[in-house]
Structures are given as structure tokens and as C-alpha cells.
Design a protein around this motif. Structure first.
Motif, PDB file in Angstrom:
ATOM      1  N   GLU A  44      -3.979   6.317  -6.795  1.00  0.00           N
ATOM      2  CA  GLU A  44      -4.371   4.946  -6.459  1.00  0.00           C
ATOM      3  C   GLU A  44      -4.870   4.860  -5.021  1.00  0.00           C
ATOM      4  OE1 GLU A  44      -1.324   2.465  -9.398  1.00  0.00           O
ATOM      5  OE2 GLU A  44      -0.634   3.166  -7.425  1.00  0.00           O
ATOM      6  N   ARG A  45      -4.245   5.596  -4.122  1.00  0.00           N
ATOM      7  CA  ARG A  45      -4.711   5.588  -2.731  1.00  0.00           C
ATOM      8  C   ARG A  45      -6.121   6.160  -2.613  1.00  0.00           C
ATOM      9  NH1 ARG A  45       0.275   6.866   1.437  1.00  0.00           N
ATOM     10  NH2 ARG A  45       1.830   5.535   0.414  1.00  0.00           N
ATOM     11  N   TYR A  57       0.832  -1.202   0.000  1.00  0.00           N
ATOM     12  CA  TYR A  57       0.000   0.000   0.000  1.00  0.00           C
ATOM     13  C   TYR A  57       0.867   1.252   0.000  1.00  0.00           C
ATOM     14  CZ  TYR A  57      -3.762   3.235   1.204  1.00  0.00           C
ATOM     15  OH  TYR A  57      -4.667   4.270   1.185  1.00  0.00           O
ATOM     16  N   SER A  58       1.993   1.212   0.695  1.00  0.00           N
ATOM     17  CA  SER A  58       2.871   2.379   0.788  1.00  0.00           C
ATOM     18  C   SER A  58       3.467   2.763  -0.571  1.00  0.00           C
ATOM     19  CB  SER A  58       3.995   2.120   1.790  1.00  0.00           C
ATOM     20  OG  SER A  58       4.758   0.988   1.409  1.00  0.00           O
ATOM     21  N   VAL A 100      -6.974  -7.181  -3.395  1.00  0.00           N
ATOM     22  CA  VAL A 100      -7.890  -6.170  -3.914  1.00  0.00           C
ATOM     23  C   VAL A 100      -7.273  -5.507  -5.146  1.00  0.00           C
ATOM     24  CG1 VAL A 100      -9.201  -4.097  -3.359  1.00  0.00           C
ATOM     25  CG2 VAL A 100      -8.634  -5.739  -1.544  1.00  0.00           C
ATOM     26  N   PRO A 101      -7.978  -5.495  -6.273  1.00  0.00           N
ATOM     27  CA  PRO A 101      -7.446  -4.819  -7.464  1.00  0.00           C
ATOM     28  C   PRO A 101      -7.546  -3.313  -7.330  1.00  0.00           C
ATOM     29  CG  PRO A 101      -9.619  -5.726  -7.914  1.00  0.00           C
ATOM     30  CD  PRO A 101      -9.251  -6.189  -6.535  1.00  0.00           C
ATOM     31  N   VAL A 102      -6.481  -2.622  -7.698  1.00  0.00           N
ATOM     32  CA  VAL A 102      -6.463  -1.154  -7.700  1.00  0.00           C
ATOM     33  C   VAL A 102      -6.868  -0.722  -9.107  1.00  0.00           C
ATOM     34  CG1 VAL A 102      -5.100   0.904  -7.209  1.00  0.00           C
ATOM     35  CG2 VAL A 102      -4.592  -1.228  -6.012  1.00  0.00           C
ATOM     36  N   SER A 103      -8.160  -0.589  -9.314  1.00  0.00           N
ATOM     37  CA  SER A 103      -8.692  -0.308 -10.655  1.00  0.00           C
ATOM     38  C   SER A 103      -8.918   1.192 -10.818  1.00  0.00           C
ATOM     39  CB  SER A 103     -10.004  -1.066 -10.875  1.00  0.00           C
ATOM     40  OG  SER A 103      -9.796  -2.462 -10.746  1.00  0.00           O
ATOM     41  N   LEU A 104      -8.194   1.793 -11.741  1.00  0.00           N
ATOM     42  CA  LEU A 104      -8.347   3.215 -12.035  1.00  0.00           C
ATOM     43  C   LEU A 104      -9.317   3.399 -13.203  1.00  0.00           C
ATOM     44  CD1 LEU A 104      -4.609   4.351 -11.809  1.00  0.00           C
ATOM     45  CD2 LEU A 104      -6.373   4.510 -10.044  1.00  0.00           C
ATOM     46  N   PRO A 105     -10.147   4.430 -13.154  1.00  0.00           N
ATOM     47  CA  PRO A 105     -11.112   4.649 -14.253  1.00  0.00           C
ATOM     48  C   PRO A 105     -10.440   4.803 -15.613  1.00  0.00           C
ATOM     49  CG  PRO A 105     -11.650   6.028 -12.358  1.00  0.00           C
ATOM     50  CD  PRO A 105     -10.313   5.418 -12.072  1.00  0.00           C
ATOM     51  N   PRO A 140      -4.906  -4.835 -13.374  1.00  0.00           N
ATOM     52  CA  PRO A 140      -4.667  -3.842 -12.327  1.00  0.00           C
ATOM     53  C   PRO A 140      -3.653  -4.353 -11.300  1.00  0.00           C
ATOM     54  CG  PRO A 140      -6.716  -5.009 -11.888  1.00  0.00           C
ATOM     55  CD  PRO A 140      -6.212  -5.507 -13.215  1.00  0.00           C
ATOM     56  N   VAL A 141      -3.051  -3.408 -10.600  1.00  0.00           N
ATOM     57  CA  VAL A 141      -2.181  -3.746  -9.475  1.00  0.00           C
ATOM     58  C   VAL A 141      -3.038  -4.347  -8.363  1.00  0.00           C
ATOM     59  CG1 VAL A 141      -0.730  -2.732  -7.674  1.00  0.00           C
ATOM     60  CG2 VAL A 141      -0.486  -1.987 -10.048  1.00  0.00           C
ATOM     61  N   LEU A 142      -2.466  -5.279  -7.598  1.00  0.00           N
ATOM     62  CA  LEU A 142      -3.174  -5.910  -6.494  1.00  0.00           C
ATOM     63  C   LEU A 142      -2.513  -5.543  -5.166  1.00  0.00           C
ATOM     64  CD1 LEU A 142      -3.548  -9.489  -8.026  1.00  0.00           C
ATOM     65  CD2 LEU A 142      -5.293  -7.706  -7.980  1.00  0.00           C
TER      66      LEU A 142
END
Length: 237
Positions: A132-133, A125-126, A195-200, A208-210
Motif C-alpha cells: 500500500e505504501r 499511514y504508518s 486519499v483512497p489507497v487503491s490497489l490494482p 479502499p482504505v482512506l
């Protein structure tokens, strides 16, 4: 009876069936089987996700091994403190498991790197960008936060029941008067742990990044509670 037969019996006596050296240790044999599962995860000829699956099977099997097999051995030790063979067996099990776990984590690091090379990236997360955050904070507010149930414990409250094989956060909570207490927050097992970091604006079809769900909770729940800090993660066995 001839002297030759007598001499043969003296030189080659029948083994005693209660001799432990004649038998394989049941627990160590099971750990040897787990080694074979790990070897499947180490096999670069297997597809990447299959290797991840074998690692998952290995850790699941070890969970059951300690809950059932090792628990029985410890019960025997507790009932008879002078049971030397069982204590020696536990020492051998510990040595085997330490070696097995070291190899398993080394294998996971190799597999994780290969996954990243293939476009499946697990990120801390860092390491997320501010954009993304922001997406993850929205996911936390809408999906995760409503299902979190902190349970406080102090001299006036019993220690809460921790579900077997659950992942929990130990939280230090400070109220308006400045009194600090401890609470337990269970990581929901009804939600995806990755959790997928899904950007619009993310291109269609891209991966996506997980990030791990427990990291998302640890880093995001502060603004939504009176927690002064979150201490270490604990894994309930």
C-alpha cells in the motif's frame, strides 16, 4: 393615588432595561446553537455520512465564530484593557468551547468506529502495508509532489503568508553545507484531503482504505527534498 398602588410600586419596581441579567449573551447563545448541531451528529438515528456532515458544519461554524465574534471581543479588550465584562465573556466562551470540542471529538471517535464497521476505514499511514505504501508513493510522485511549493523563511526572508484556514507543514530543511532552515509547505486544498489507497488487485466494488493527505505528504516527501526532518503540523486559523 391609593396607598395600595404606591405599595405595589415599591414592592415590584419596573426593571431597568440596561440590566445585563435581562438579556441572553449573544455569543453564548450562538454556542448553544452549535451544541444543537453537535446533537445531530450524536444522533445514532441519522445516517453515518449525515453525522459526519454535521460534525463538519460544527467545526466550520466554530472557525467563523472565532474569526468574527471572538476577534471583535479581543479588539475591544485591546482597546480597553480594563473592560472587565468582555474579559469575563471570553472566559465563559473558552469554557463552553472546551466542553463542546471535547464532546465533538468523542463523537468523531464513535462515528469513525461506526464508519469502519460499515467498511469505510480511515487508516494512519504508518499502518499501511509495504504494498500500500508503494501505491501511495506513486500517487505522491505523480499527483501531489508537482503542486507542492515550499517557502523558506529566515532572518533574510520574511515569514511567508499563511492562507486563512489552510493546513501547513513546518519543515526543517538542511542544505548541502549542513545549514538548517525552516520552510512552510502548504497542504494543497485543490486535492482530496482523504486519499483512497487503491490497489490494482482490489476486488471491484470494494471500498479502499482512506488516509489523510497531510500524513501522506509528511511521510513521503523526505526522499524528494533535502529536508532533514518534518516537525509538527500547524493549522492556520
Amino acid at each position: 393615588m391609593s396607598s395600595q398602588v404606591v405599595r405595589s410600586q415599591i414592592l415590584d419596581p419596573s426593571p431597568l432595561l440596561n440590566d445585563p441579567s435581562l438579556y441572553l449573551d449573544r455569543e453564548l447563545s450562538l454556542l448553544a446553537f452549535q451544541k444543537r448541531v453537535l446533537e445531530e451528529a450524536q444522533d445514532s438515528e441519522n445516517p453515518l455520512l449525515e453525522r459526519v456532515k454535521f460534525l463538519s458544519i460544527l467545526f466550520s461554524n466554530l472557525d467563523e465564530f472565532f474569526m468574527v465574534r471572538v476577534a471583535v471581543l479581543k479588539q475591544k479588550v485591546a482597546s480597553n484593557a480594563k473592560d472587565g465584562p468582555v474579559n469575563e465573556q471570553l472566559v465563559r466562551i473558552r469554557a463552553e468551547v472546551k466542553q463542546l470540542m471535547a464532546e465533538a471529538y468523542e463523537t468523531w471517535r464513535e462515528v469513525e468506529f461506526a464508519l469502519a464497521q460499515a467498511g469505510v476505514e480511515l487508516r494512519d499511514y504508518s499502518d499501511l502495508t509495504n504494498r500500500e505504501r508503494g501505491v501511495m508513493e506513486a500517487y505522491f510522485r505523480q499527483v501531489v509532489y508537482p503542486v507542492l511549493t515550499p517557502l523558506a523563511f529566515d532572518p533574510g526572508r520574511p515569514f511567508p503568508l499563511i492562507s486563512n484556514l489552510s493546513l501547513n507543514l513546518a519543515v526543517a530543511v538542511r542544505d548541502a553545507k549542513g545549514v538548517e532552515r525552516f520552510a512552510r509547505v502548504k497542504v494543497p486544498d485543490t486535492l482530496p484531503q482523504l486519499v483512497p489507497v487503491s490497489l490494482p488487485e482490489q476486488p471491484a466494488g470494494s471500498r479502499p482504505v482512506l488516509i489523510w493527505l497531510e500524513q501522506l505528504i509528511t511521510e513521503t516527501c523526505r526522499p524528494y527534498s533535502r529536508a532533514s526532518k518534518l516537525s509538527k503540523l500547524i493549522h492556520s486559523e
